[in-house]
Design a protein around this motif. Structure first.
Motif, PDB file in Angstrom:
ATOM      1  N   LEU A  55       0.841  -1.215   0.000  1.00 16.01           N
ATOM      2  CA  LEU A  55       0.000   0.000   0.000  1.00 16.01           C
ATOM      3  C   LEU A  55       0.868   1.255   0.000  1.00 16.01           C
ATOM      4  N   LEU A  56       1.987   1.189   0.697  1.00 17.58           N
ATOM      5  CA  LEU A  56       2.858   2.358   0.814  1.00 17.58           C
ATOM      6  C   LEU A  56       3.686   2.606  -0.443  1.00 17.58           C
ATOM      7  N   ASN A  57       4.010   1.542  -1.182  1.00 18.85           N
ATOM      8  CA  ASN A  57       4.957   1.675  -2.280  1.00 18.85           C
ATOM      9  C   ASN A  57       4.369   1.755  -3.688  1.00 18.85           C
ATOM     10  N   TYR A  58       3.087   1.409  -3.836  1.00 19.55           N
ATOM     11  CA  TYR A  58       2.521   1.403  -5.186  1.00 19.55           C
ATOM     12  C   TYR A  58       1.289   2.291  -5.251  1.00 19.55           C
ATOM     13  N   LYS A  59       1.016   2.747  -6.479  1.00 15.60           N
ATOM     14  CA  LYS A  59      -0.055   3.736  -6.656  1.00 15.60           C
ATOM     15  C   LYS A  59      -1.357   3.108  -7.148  1.00 15.60           C
ATOM     16  N   LYS A  60      -2.367   3.921  -7.081  1.00 16.70           N
ATOM     17  CA  LYS A  60      -3.685   3.651  -7.675  1.00 16.70           C
ATOM     18  C   LYS A  60      -4.244   2.291  -7.290  1.00 16.70           C
ATOM     19  N   GLU A  61      -4.641   1.518  -8.333  1.00 10.87           N
ATOM     20  CA  GLU A  61      -5.398   0.288  -8.101  1.00 10.87           C
ATOM     21  C   GLU A  61      -4.502  -0.890  -7.699  1.00 10.87           C
ATOM     22  N   VAL A  62      -3.200  -0.796  -7.949  1.00  7.45           N
ATOM     23  CA  VAL A  62      -2.308  -1.947  -7.721  1.00  7.45           C
ATOM     24  C   VAL A  62      -2.436  -2.553  -6.312  1.00  7.45           C
ATOM     25  N   PRO A  63      -2.287  -1.762  -5.239  1.00  2.02           N
ATOM     26  CA  PRO A  63      -2.375  -2.374  -3.905  1.00  2.02           C
ATOM     27  C   PRO A  63      -3.722  -3.038  -3.624  1.00  2.02           C
ATOM     28  N   TYR A  64      -4.762  -2.513  -4.262  1.00  2.00           N
ATOM     29  CA  TYR A  64      -6.100  -3.062  -4.024  1.00  2.00           C
ATOM     30  C   TYR A  64      -6.314  -4.381  -4.760  1.00  2.00           C
ATOM     31  N   SER A  65      -5.421  -4.667  -5.700  1.00  2.00           N
ATOM     32  CA  SER A  65      -5.511  -5.927  -6.451  1.00  2.00           C
ATOM     33  C   SER A  65      -4.605  -6.989  -5.858  1.00  2.00           C
ATOM     34  N   VAL A  66      -3.974  -6.661  -4.739  1.00  2.00           N
ATOM     35  CA  VAL A  66      -3.001  -7.574  -4.144  1.00  2.00           C
ATOM     36  C   VAL A  66      -3.566  -8.344  -2.960  1.00  2.00           C
ATOM     37  N   GLU A  67      -3.229  -9.630  -2.928  1.00  2.00           N
ATOM     38  CA  GLU A  67      -3.456 -10.429  -1.733  1.00  2.00           C
ATOM     39  C   GLU A  67      -2.142 -11.133  -1.414  1.00  2.00           C
ATOM     40  N   VAL A  68      -1.875 -11.325  -0.141  1.00  2.00           N
ATOM     41  CA  VAL A  68      -0.625 -11.986   0.235  1.00  2.00           C
ATOM     42  C   VAL A  68      -0.948 -13.290   0.949  1.00  2.00           C
ATOM     43  N   GLU A  69      -0.214 -14.331   0.591  1.00  2.00           N
ATOM     44  CA  GLU A  69      -0.407 -15.622   1.240  1.00  2.00           C
ATOM     45  C   GLU A  69       0.963 -16.153   1.668  1.00  2.00           C
ATOM     46  N   THR A  70       1.072 -16.529   2.923  1.00  2.00           N
ATOM     47  CA  THR A  70       2.350 -17.043   3.414  1.00  2.00           C
ATOM     48  C   THR A  70       2.355 -18.562   3.356  1.00  2.00           C
ATOM     49  N   GLU A  71       3.255 -19.085   2.532  1.00  2.11           N
ATOM     50  CA  GLU A  71       3.349 -20.536   2.305  1.00  2.11           C
ATOM     51  C   GLU A  71       4.128 -21.228   3.408  1.00  2.11           C
ATOM     52  N   THR A  72       5.226 -20.582   3.815  1.00  2.00           N
ATOM     53  CA  THR A  72       6.105 -21.189   4.815  1.00  2.00           C
ATOM     54  C   THR A  72       6.335 -20.237   5.966  1.00  2.00           C
ATOM     55  N   PHE A  73       6.208 -20.764   7.163  1.00  2.00           N
ATOM     56  CA  PHE A  73       6.550 -19.996   8.366  1.00  2.00           C
ATOM     57  C   PHE A  73       7.240 -20.995   9.273  1.00  2.00           C
ATOM     58  N   SER A  74       8.553 -20.967   9.253  1.00  2.00           N
ATOM     59  CA  SER A  74       9.271 -22.016   9.957  1.00  2.00           C
ATOM     60  C   SER A  74      10.232 -21.389  10.967  1.00  2.00           C
ATOM     61  N   GLU A  75       9.983 -21.698  12.239  1.00  2.00           N
ATOM     62  CA  GLU A  75      10.665 -20.998  13.324  1.00  2.00           C
ATOM     63  C   GLU A  75      11.653 -21.902  14.045  1.00  2.00           C
ATOM     64  N   THR A  76      12.861 -21.385  14.280  1.00  2.00           N
ATOM     65  CA  THR A  76      13.829 -22.072  15.136  1.00  2.00           C
ATOM     66  C   THR A  76      14.156 -21.133  16.296  1.00  2.00           C
ATOM     67  N   GLU A  77      15.087 -21.519  17.147  1.00  2.00           N
ATOM     68  CA  GLU A  77      15.511 -20.660  18.266  1.00  2.00           C
ATOM     69  C   GLU A  77      15.964 -19.290  17.775  1.00  2.00           C
ATOM     70  N   GLU A  78      16.725 -19.288  16.671  1.00  2.00           N
ATOM     71  CA  GLU A  78      17.388 -18.048  16.227  1.00  2.00           C
ATOM     72  C   GLU A  78      16.620 -17.267  15.177  1.00  2.00           C
ATOM     73  N   ILE A  79      15.867 -17.986  14.334  1.00  2.00           N
ATOM     74  CA  ILE A  79      15.387 -17.325  13.107  1.00  2.00           C
ATOM     75  C   ILE A  79      14.012 -17.846  12.684  1.00  2.00           C
ATOM     76  N   ILE A  80      13.258 -16.970  12.000  1.00  2.00           N
ATOM     77  CA  ILE A  80      12.017 -17.419  11.368  1.00  2.00           C
ATOM     78  C   ILE A  80      12.201 -17.305   9.856  1.00  2.00           C
ATOM     79  N   ARG A  81      12.018 -18.428   9.174  1.00  2.00           N
ATOM     80  CA  ARG A  81      12.123 -18.421   7.706  1.00  2.00           C
ATOM     81  C   ARG A  81      10.724 -18.355   7.111  1.00  2.00           C
ATOM     82  N   ILE A  82      10.525 -17.309   6.317  1.00  2.00           N
ATOM     83  CA  ILE A  82       9.191 -17.057   5.771  1.00  2.00           C
ATOM     84  C   ILE A  82       9.248 -17.007   4.252  1.00  2.00           C
ATOM     85  N   ARG A  83       8.252 -17.615   3.631  1.00  2.00           N
ATOM     86  CA  ARG A  83       8.133 -17.563   2.177  1.00  2.00           C
ATOM     87  C   ARG A  83       6.701 -17.167   1.861  1.00  2.00           C
ATOM     88  N   SER A  84       6.542 -16.015   1.239  1.00  2.00           N
ATOM     89  CA  SER A  84       5.196 -15.499   0.979  1.00  2.00           C
ATOM     90  C   SER A  84       4.985 -15.201  -0.493  1.00  2.00           C
TER      91      SER A  84
END
Ligand SMILES: Nc1nc2c(ncn2[C@@H]2O[C@H](COP(=O)(O)OP(=O)(O)OP(=O)(O)O)[C@@H](O)[C@H]2O)c(=O)[nH]1
Ligand SMILES: [Mg+2]
Length: 292
Positions: free
Chosen positions: A197-226
């Motif tokens: 929403l902050l980086n793109y203009k007009k209709e683009v952000p409204y046409s976007v949906e985000v889905e997170t495929e991977t959320f994998s957490e260890t002691e040190e780090i979270i690996r995310i793939r969206s």
């Protein structure tokens, strides 16, 4: 005696509903931008004490729906209206016209206490605020009117105390250490969408949906793939940008916020895919959590 109930925040787009939810809960649960229709979901922020539990709910701004996603967004508002123990109707200073007359009638007929909040008074003056207080008292005779600044936390504390007074007697609805009803992946999706929403203009952000495929957490780090989904091929190019620069920026900004939110190092991978006309497809909307 234990008190608990649902305090639902509704109002026009961009008046500061999400800013208020975050101020009340003290966490950045709901995304905030200067664009209308930033919030698409109903998001709970739960505040618990020894003898109380308040479930605040943020909702999308009230609009006249033009496509199925917006219809689903307005269904969230209807739900919020139905199950409220206390209704917060938020307006911003200077706002006069009531964009949805039909809805407005319902507010005046509500069977539960109604608090009308005039927000953003930090950018106003005393005389204007006084005038607005009188205006809204006349428009919503049954309401208690408060002038606040959600951004600067002005009058939020007294409001919270009044809510505690008005709250019905009831056991807690959620475990006392629970902060929200949404899973971790939801906050990942929303953080990425905020940066879009902050980086793109007009209709683009409204046409976007985000889905997170991977959320994998260890002691040190979270690996995310969206996956960032757009409606059309041309939008894919816009999101990625020249040599991938635009997408890279989104990734850097989102990662920064996610590290703060989760208090852990984050590895974030972003992909862009076309999901044709997802905003009008009931099955897709269900998959993304827009239907009950
Ligand atoms: N000056 C000022 N700006 C505010 C205040 N509260 C919110 N804002 C700004 O108003 C804009 C909209 O805030 P949001 O909290 O996203 O509004 P919203 O009602 O949730 O908007 P939608 O989700 O689109 O319906 C943002 O730019 C906020 O920073 C306030 O008290 N004072
Ligand atoms: Mg919002």
């Amino acid at each position: 005696m234990h008190k608990s109930g649902f305090v639902n925040i509704i109002g026009n787009p961009n008046v500061g509903k999400s800013t208020l939810l975050n101020a009340l809960v003290g966490e950045r649960l709901s995304i905030i931008t200067s664009k209308a229709q930033t919030t698409r979901h109903r998001i709970f922020g739960i505040v618990s004490g020894e003898d109380f539990q308040v479930i605040f709910s943020d909702t999308p701004g009230i609009i006249k729906p033009a496509y199925q996603l917006q219809t689903s967004m307005m269904d969230f508002v209807k739900d919020a209206f139905e199950d409220a123990d206390i209704l917060i109707y938020m307006v911003e200073i200077g706002e006069k016209d009531l964009k949805d007359e039909e809805f407005f009638k319902k507010i005046n007929q509500a069977k539960v206490p109604v608090l009308v909040l005039i927000n953003k008074i930090d950018r106003s003056d005393e005389a204007t605020v006084k005038e607005a207080l009188a205006y809204w008292q006349e428009k919503v005779p049954k309401g208690e009117i408060y002038a606040i600044s959600a951004l600067e936390n002005f009058n939020v504390e007294p409001l919270f105390h009044r809510i505690l007074e008005l709250l019905p007697e009831s056991p807690a609805f959620y475990p006392k250490d629970q902060l929200t009803d949404k899973p971790e992946r939801f906050f990942v999706n929303e953080t990425i969408r905020e940066k879009i929403l902050l980086n793109y203009k007009k209709e683009v952000p409204y046409s976007v949906e985000v889905e997170t495929e991977t959320f994998s957490e260890t002691e040190e780090i979270i690996r995310i793939r969206s996956i960032i989904m757009v409606e059309r091929e041309s939008q894919k190019g816009i999101i990625i940008g020249h040599r991938g620069e635009a997408l890279k920026k989104v990734g850097i900004q989102a990662r920064y916020d996610l590290e703060k939110f989760f208090g852990k190092q984050i590895h974030l991978e972003l992909y862009v895919k076309v999901n044709k006309n997802w905003r009008s497809d009931l099955k897709q909307l269900r998959r993304f959590g827009y239907t009950n």
